[in-house]
Design a protein around this motif. Structure first.
Motif, mmCIF file in Angstrom:
data_model
loop_
_atom_site.group_PDB
_atom_site.id
_atom_site.type_symbol
_atom_site.label_atom_id
_atom_site.label_comp_id
_atom_site.label_asym_id
_atom_site.label_seq_id
_atom_site.Cartn_x
_atom_site.Cartn_y
_atom_site.Cartn_z
ATOM 1 N N ASP A 1 1.061 2.860 0.291
ATOM 2 C CA ASP A 1 0.380 2.199 -0.826
ATOM 3 C C ASP A 1 -0.262 0.891 -0.370
ATOM 4 N N GLU B 1 -3.398 1.578 1.734
ATOM 5 C CA GLU B 1 -4.544 1.905 0.875
ATOM 6 C C GLU B 1 -5.053 0.673 0.139
ATOM 7 N N LYS B 2 -4.136 -0.139 -0.371
ATOM 8 C CA LYS B 2 -4.520 -1.325 -1.148
ATOM 9 C C LYS B 2 -5.336 -2.302 -0.318
ATOM 10 N N LEU C 1 6.736 3.725 -8.407
ATOM 11 C CA LEU C 1 6.190 4.359 -7.202
ATOM 12 C C LEU C 1 7.269 5.122 -6.448
#
Length: 301
Positions: A120, A123-124, A101
């Motif tokens: 990230d 969003e997760k 990433l």
């Protein structure tokens, strides 16, 4: 008989922060509190506990972990979340490097690669509001922030496109994919934080108080020698009595010479200084005049 209804400056700041926490809970579905074990996030977590007492804090806390942490701070973080019974989410930069990433910077300073890891995790876990401990007195870019600071579907911040906040009225509406960064401590100063810590009897990591540490001087700043900071060729180390005004990535956070071993002594020291804690101790903010604003536009806090 007359009654004095005046409240203190700290009481007013506390009341405002409690109101902000409750507003977010009323308007957002999946908030999270960014918690690093630093003094501002400690005060913020203390305020969150007050806002919802006697009920538990109704959201998790998240640490964006660079992997270059001070051991004292990690120990404090783990003990605090266990004591309060809150869920801890760790967004790991180390795991981000392993997964591809992000890429390890050549200089080893990972602060600049926290943003993709943070976005990230947002969003997760589908977080729509993130409480941050930033204050307007810390840095020029942070002075531009509103209390409710909106990020678009890419996690980006546009300082020229913010909603008005007249009479402490906050608009928490977000569209799909957007999120809010919320700053309950926006109107606090470093001195306010320390006065509140004193008034509330809040415990802090020992790193905030004077102690002897092996350091190396770079660009006029004293970095603690350890796993993440090693002397370069030609550099000499020394034992100095120092403390940390702010804590973060150990590879770019410097200490300051100090004999302040108690909260009262720290207050006296902070009251006399004319340099913000980030300006005095954060090497990553010296990349350029716009370093912080550039990172904030990308999604950093």
């Amino acid at each position: 008989m007359s009654t004095d209804y005046r409240i203190s400056h700290l009481d007013a700041l506390e009341s405002e922060a409690v109101y902000i926490f409750r507003e977010v809970i009323a308007t957002c579905s999946r908030p999270v509190l960014l918690f690093s074990g630093g003094k501002d996030s400690i005060v913020m977590l203390h305020l969150a506990a007050k806002a919802f007492a006697p009920a538990p804090i109704p959201f998790p806390v998240m640490h964006v972990d660079t992997g270059h942490n001070f051991a004292e701070v990690l120990d404090y973080r783990d003990a605090t979340v266990a004591r309060l019974g809150v869920d801890l989410v760790v967004a790991s930069v180390e795991e981000g490097i392993t997964s591809g990433l992000v890429v390890e910077p050549p200089d080893g300073i990972r602060n600049r690669i926290q943003t993709p890891v943070l976005l990230d995790a947002v969003e997760k876990y589908r977080f729509d509001a993130l409480f941050g401990g930033a204050r307007r007195d810390e840095e020029k870019a942070r002075a531009k922030e509103r209390v409710f600071s909106f990020r678009d579907e890419f996690g980006q911040w546009d300082p020229k496109n913010q909603r008005p906040e007249l009479w402490s009225l906050y608009n928490g509406r977000v569209n799909a994919g957007e999120s809010i960064r919320v700053f309950p401590l926006s109107n606090w100063t470093e001195l306010d934080i320390w006065h509140y810590i004193a008034a509330q009897g809040i415990d802090l990591p020992t790193i905030y108080f004077a102690h002897e540490r092996e350091v190396v001087e770079r660009d006029g700043m004293l970095y603690g020698v350890g796993d993440f900071v090693r002397p370069r060729p030609g550099e000499a180390t020394s034992r100095r009595v120092v403390r940390y005004r702010t804590v973060g990535d150990a590879s770019c956070t410097a200490a300051v010479p100090s004999t302040a071993a108690t909260v009262a002594e720290v207050i006296d020291e902070v009251a006399a200084t004319r340099i913000t804690e980030r300006g005095a101790t954060r090497g990553d903010d010296r990349v350029s005049e716009s370093a912080m604003e550039d990172r904030k536009r990308e999604g950093y806090f």
